[in-house]
Design a protein around this motif. Structure first.
Motif, PDB file in Angstrom:
ATOM      1  N   LEU A 258      -2.402  -6.356   5.034  1.00 45.30           N
ATOM      2  CA  LEU A 258      -3.555  -5.517   4.731  1.00 45.30           C
ATOM      3  C   LEU A 258      -4.848  -6.215   5.134  1.00 45.30           C
ATOM      4  CD1 LEU A 258      -2.520  -4.233   1.186  1.00 45.30           C
ATOM      5  CD2 LEU A 258      -2.709  -2.863   3.263  1.00 45.30           C
ATOM      6  N   CYS A 259      -4.848  -7.546   5.083  1.00 47.99           N
ATOM      7  CA  CYS A 259      -6.010  -8.337   5.494  1.00 47.99           C
ATOM      8  C   CYS A 259      -5.991  -8.614   6.995  1.00 47.99           C
ATOM      9  CB  CYS A 259      -6.048  -9.666   4.744  1.00 47.99           C
ATOM     10  SG  CYS A 259      -6.062  -9.527   2.951  1.00 47.99           S
ATOM     11  N   ILE A 316      -4.220 -14.266  -3.190  1.00 50.47           N
ATOM     12  CA  ILE A 316      -3.976 -14.511  -1.768  1.00 50.47           C
ATOM     13  C   ILE A 316      -4.882 -13.651  -0.898  1.00 50.47           C
ATOM     14  CG2 ILE A 316      -2.308 -14.099   0.094  1.00 50.47           C
ATOM     15  CD1 ILE A 316      -1.762 -16.677  -1.225  1.00 50.47           C
ATOM     16  N   PHE A 317      -5.057 -12.395  -1.280  1.00 58.27           N
ATOM     17  CA  PHE A 317      -5.854 -11.483  -0.461  1.00 58.27           C
ATOM     18  C   PHE A 317      -7.282 -11.993  -0.292  1.00 58.27           C
ATOM     19  CE2 PHE A 317      -2.419  -8.955  -2.168  1.00 58.27           C
ATOM     20  CZ  PHE A 317      -1.997  -8.228  -1.071  1.00 58.27           C
ATOM     21  N   GLN A 318      -7.916 -12.374  -1.380  1.00 55.72           N
ATOM     22  CA  GLN A 318      -9.289 -12.855  -1.324  1.00 55.72           C
ATOM     23  C   GLN A 318      -9.392 -14.146  -0.534  1.00 55.72           C
ATOM     24  OE1 GLN A 318     -11.981 -11.216  -2.416  1.00 55.72           O
ATOM     25  NE2 GLN A 318     -13.238 -12.820  -1.512  1.00 55.72           N
ATOM     26  N   ILE A 407      -3.740  -2.416  -4.650  1.00 52.69           N
ATOM     27  CA  ILE A 407      -4.461  -3.348  -3.781  1.00 52.69           C
ATOM     28  C   ILE A 407      -4.846  -2.668  -2.496  1.00 52.69           C
ATOM     29  CG2 ILE A 407      -4.273  -5.492  -2.464  1.00 52.69           C
ATOM     30  CD1 ILE A 407      -2.428  -6.511  -4.688  1.00 52.69           C
ATOM     31  N   LEU A 408      -3.961  -1.822  -1.960  1.00 54.59           N
ATOM     32  CA  LEU A 408      -4.247  -1.089  -0.740  1.00 54.59           C
ATOM     33  C   LEU A 408      -5.505  -0.253  -0.891  1.00 54.59           C
ATOM     34  CD1 LEU A 408      -3.565   0.035   2.037  1.00 54.59           C
ATOM     35  CD2 LEU A 408      -2.019   1.655   0.950  1.00 54.59           C
ATOM     36  N   VAL A 409      -5.616   0.439  -2.011  1.00 53.42           N
ATOM     37  CA  VAL A 409      -6.780   1.280  -2.268  1.00 53.42           C
ATOM     38  C   VAL A 409      -8.051   0.430  -2.328  1.00 53.42           C
ATOM     39  CG1 VAL A 409      -7.898   2.812  -3.918  1.00 53.42           C
ATOM     40  CG2 VAL A 409      -5.460   3.049  -3.453  1.00 53.42           C
ATOM     41  N   LYS A 410      -7.979  -0.701  -3.046  1.00 53.40           N
ATOM     42  CA  LYS A 410      -9.152  -1.578  -3.154  1.00 53.40           C
ATOM     43  C   LYS A 410      -9.544  -2.141  -1.804  1.00 53.40           C
ATOM     44  CE  LYS A 410      -8.309  -2.983  -7.955  1.00 53.40           C
ATOM     45  NZ  LYS A 410      -7.997  -4.124  -8.848  1.00 53.40           N
ATOM     46  N   THR A 411      -8.554  -2.551  -0.984  1.00 49.24           N
ATOM     47  CA  THR A 411      -8.853  -3.115   0.322  1.00 49.24           C
ATOM     48  C   THR A 411      -9.489  -2.083   1.233  1.00 49.24           C
ATOM     49  OG1 THR A 411      -6.949  -4.567   0.101  1.00 49.24           O
ATOM     50  CG2 THR A 411      -7.871  -4.323   2.308  1.00 49.24           C
TER      51      THR A 411
END
Length: 411
Positions: A258-259, A316-318, A407-411
């Motif tokens: 996603l990132c 991890i995403f951040q 998380i997908l929605v937030k990203t």
């Protein structure tokens, strides 16, 4: 210089860090310019011709070394166009761009509406894209924005509309505005049009098409490369971030993509600082799309201590999003990429192309299985798959567990 037209201080780089880097980099640019002048003269080319050189030395080990150390900013656009094969495309299709511009003039379509929406979101901190407004001025209406448009914004509109007409299977996709916008800072709009075509067909095939299958293909290739080259990082980002293993034969991608998918779709614009992006593009247009994978692996390697220090998988995403935004030293990231020991210069274009084809073949086989079996997927899974492109996984659990859908929605 182009990078000066962008904001110096960001959330990730302080003004002091920028000024210290810039002082060193100015001297590097002067030194490299002198070496390039000698290189052109040795090749029988004139570096002092009006408007700068339009032809460059043939590809060689020496020229590749010079490109990796940076093309002089004022010659960058011409060098990109030359080494990427832009002149061949221009010669093959004379007058086509002007025809497309005339056809698109005043055209109203779903693509043109999306283009209008994104035009004024393109490089909002660059003085070439934003008209001068007095401090404290009220927000401009759409009509006022168009009346005050800078020339480069008008060029960007023509390039994107012409591209949407020429390549209907892509039309317009977010991130194309940034790719075309950066090209326009270095070359005429007709040349930028053909370079955008080369980017989306040669270097990022299928990435911007409606189903985004090319993006899914490249993310799978990248994840396989991380798995092989950076096992310590893979232990943190692989699978579903919950300790589950990654099945390379599955259509499912690890959530961390996603990132990383945005890295490729935008050519690292918005992820790396602008001068680092330009240095990456120097190598990309000279060496090919393997550069994107090499740089992505370098970013992971550079941030390995931070990634391995993460205890909560959700962090991890951040962490992954933040790592490239701090890499202001353009020379350092290129040197790290091509370092003989622990570098990634060994990753060949043949390897990338073969893995891309293997993944496409797997997608084609799965589509055939879906068509033959008449299997239907839920709308929820379809929405997730559309984010990455490619077919749906038909066995096992859903593409992503429910917690990652949030998380997908937030990203």
């Amino acid at each position: 210089l182009t990078y000066r037209r962008f904001r110096k201080q960001t959330q990730y780089v302080t003004l002091q860090e920028y000024d210290e880097w810039n002082a060193r980099y100015e001297e590097t640019l002067r030194r490299r310019r002198g070496k390039w002048e000698i290189l052109l003269k040795e090749s029988g080319l004139s570096p002092s011709s009006e408007g700068g050189p339009v032809r460059f030395p043939p590809k060689s080990t020496k020229v590749k070394r010079y490109v990796r150390k940076g093309i002089p900013p004022e010659w960058r656009g011409a060098a990109w166009f030359w080494y990427a094969g832009g002149q061949k495309m221009l010669n093959k299709h004379p007058g086509l761009y002007d025809e497309l511009v005339k056809k698109g003039n005043g055209l109203v379509s779903p693509d043109s509406e999306l283009i209008e929406r994104d035009l004024h979101r393109t490089f909002p901190d660059n003085i070439k894209f934003k008209p001068d407004t007095s401090p404290g001025a009220q927000r401009l209406s759409k009509i006022q924005q168009q009346q005050m448009e800078t020339p480069i914004v008008q060029q960007l509109r023509r390039v994107l509309v012409a591209f949407s007409l020429h390549v209907p299977k892509v039309g317009y996709c977010q991130s194309l505005n940034f790719l075309a916008g950066l090209l326009l800072l270095f070359m005429s709009e007709e040349k930028a049009f053909w370079m955008l075509y080369i980017l989306t067909h040669t270097h990022l095939p299928g990435t911007h098409e409606v189903n985004l299958e090319g993006s899914s293909v490249d993310q799978w290739v990248l994840m396989m490369s991380v798995r092989e080259s950076l096992p310590g990082i893979w232990a943190k980002i692989g699978g579903d971030l919950d300790g589950s293993d990654f099945d390379p034969d599955s259509a499912r991608l690890p959530p961390v993509t996603l990132c990383t998918s945005s890295w490729f779709m935008s050519g690292f614009i918005g992820s790396l600082p602008i001068e680092s992006v330009l240095r990456v593009w120097d190598c990309l247009f000279y060496e090919g799309s393997k550069t994107l994978f090499r740089i992505a692996l370098t970013i992971f390697k550079t941030g390995e201590p931070q990634i391995r220090a993460v205890n909560d998988p959700m962090e991890i995403f951040q962490v992954v999003q933040t790592i490239p935004r701090r890499l202001i030293d353009a020379g350092a990231i290129i040197e790290a990429c091509y370092r003989r020991r622990n570098g990634f210069g060994h990753i060949s274009q043949e390897t990338i192309d073969q893995r891309r084809q293997d993944r496409r073949d797997a997608f084609a086989a799965e589509r055939a299985a879906i068509a033959k079996g008449g299997v239907r997927a839920s709308k929820d899974d379809q929405a997730l798959r559309n984010h990455f492109g490619g077919p749906l996984q038909l066995h096992g659990h859903h593409d992503f567990s429910r917690k990652f859908k949030k998380i997908l929605v937030k990203t």
